[in-house]
Design a protein around this motif. Structure first.
Motif, PDB file in Angstrom:
ATOM      1  N   ILE A   1      -9.164 -19.111  -1.741  1.00 23.81           N
ATOM      2  CA  ILE A   1      -9.754 -20.360  -2.300  1.00 23.81           C
ATOM      3  C   ILE A   1      -8.937 -21.446  -2.907  1.00 23.81           C
ATOM      4  O   ILE A   1      -7.854 -21.344  -3.509  1.00 23.81           O
ATOM      5  CB  ILE A   1     -10.951 -19.660  -3.476  1.00 23.81           C
ATOM      6  N   GLU A   2      -9.386 -22.710  -2.667  1.00 20.44           N
ATOM      7  CA  GLU A   2      -8.446 -23.758  -2.907  1.00 20.44           C
ATOM      8  C   GLU A   2      -9.489 -24.767  -3.867  1.00 20.44           C
ATOM      9  O   GLU A   2     -10.435 -25.509  -3.402  1.00 20.44           O
ATOM     10  CB  GLU A   2      -8.280 -24.589  -1.605  1.00 20.44           C
ATOM     11  N   CYS A   3      -9.279 -24.518  -5.106  1.00 26.32           N
ATOM     12  CA  CYS A   3      -9.786 -25.389  -6.189  1.00 26.32           C
ATOM     13  C   CYS A   3      -8.978 -26.635  -5.892  1.00 26.32           C
ATOM     14  O   CYS A   3      -7.985 -26.985  -5.616  1.00 26.32           O
ATOM     15  CB  CYS A   3      -9.848 -24.928  -7.528  1.00 26.32           C
TER      16      CYS A   3
ATOM     17  N   LEU B   1     -13.181 -24.999  -1.640  1.00 26.14           N
ATOM     18  CA  LEU B   1     -13.241 -24.463  -0.246  1.00 26.14           C
ATOM     19  C   LEU B   1     -12.610 -22.990  -0.156  1.00 26.14           C
ATOM     20  O   LEU B   1     -11.560 -22.817  -0.993  1.00 26.14           O
ATOM     21  CB  LEU B   1     -12.136 -25.373   0.952  1.00 26.14           C
ATOM     22  N   ALA B   2     -13.297 -22.106   0.601  1.00 29.64           N
ATOM     23  CA  ALA B   2     -12.852 -20.800   0.708  1.00 29.64           C
ATOM     24  C   ALA B   2     -12.988 -20.037   2.199  1.00 29.64           C
ATOM     25  O   ALA B   2     -13.769 -20.745   3.031  1.00 29.64           O
ATOM     26  CB  ALA B   2     -13.649 -19.886  -0.419  1.00 29.64           C
TER      27      ALA B   2
ATOM     28  N   ASN C   1     -18.763 -16.041   0.151  1.00 28.17           N
ATOM     29  CA  ASN C   1     -19.783 -16.813  -0.642  1.00 28.17           C
ATOM     30  C   ASN C   1     -18.875 -17.174  -1.877  1.00 28.17           C
ATOM     31  O   ASN C   1     -18.139 -16.521  -2.579  1.00 28.17           O
ATOM     32  CB  ASN C   1     -20.671 -15.699  -1.076  1.00 28.17           C
ATOM     33  N   VAL C   2     -19.202 -18.613  -2.172  1.00 27.48           N
ATOM     34  CA  VAL C   2     -18.728 -19.351  -3.314  1.00 27.48           C
ATOM     35  C   VAL C   2     -19.387 -19.621  -4.152  1.00 27.48           C
ATOM     36  O   VAL C   2     -20.437 -20.247  -3.962  1.00 27.48           O
ATOM     37  CB  VAL C   2     -17.860 -20.484  -2.815  1.00 27.48           C
TER      38      VAL C   2
END
Length: 170
Positions: A125-127, A150-151, A158-159
């Motif tokens: 996951i990219e915060c 984005l994940a 599921n994010v």
């Protein structure tokens, strides 16, 4: 008498001859049928992890051995997802049913084998980068809007936000 008769029909003939040389002949058939079903050897369950960056695993499936008192036919494996045995196995449990019929039409009791694929690859996951906002004029807060991060994963991901204020909050 006492002979081993082959599978199928064999004619046994007797001839009687009296002292004057007169003969009489009579015969009967011995029919041997195969009513013994073949036996499929037990199979081990297969437990494996998903291939890297895949939501499943390629698994080498080896057909079990089958034996019979006569000749045994070709052993068949059928997956419960209708895929070929050499296709990728999805995450979860797939069942293979092994069957065989001998050359005389006798069917073995089916043998069940399970292939369980476990997903052990964590998602990425990219915060967004840290955000700095000034308060709005005359209030002690800022309204902040941001995109969901984005994940990615080898399987479905599921994010959902599990902490902090939601986008658009004050």
């Amino acid at each position: 008498p006492g002979s081993e008769f082959p599978l199928g029909s064999t004619t046994v003939t007797y001839t009687a001859t009296d002292s004057a040389g007169n003969t009489a002949t009579s015969s009967f058939k011995v029919i041997v049928t195969d009513n013994q079903a073949p036996i499929i050897a037990n199979v081990e369950a297969i437990n494996t992890t998903a291939d890297t960056n895949a939501c499943g695993a390629m698994v080498e499936i080896i057909a079990p051995l089958a034996s019979d008192n006569c000749s045994v036919g070709m052993i068949n494996g059928t997956r419960d997802d209708s895929q070929p045995l050499d296709a990728e196995y999805p995450v979860g449990t797939t069942t293979i049913t092994w069957t065989v019929t001998d050359d005389n039409g006798n069917q073995a009791e089916p043998v069940i084998q399970t292939v369980t694929v476990t997903d052990n690859q964590a998602p990425v996951i990219e915060c967004p980068e840290n955000m700095i906002f000034s308060t709005e004029s005359g209030v002690a807060f800022a309204t902040v809007n941001f995109e969901n991060p984005l994940a990615s994963d080898n399987c479905e991901v599921n994010v959902e936000q599990t902490g902090g204020f939601t986008s658009g909050s004050q």
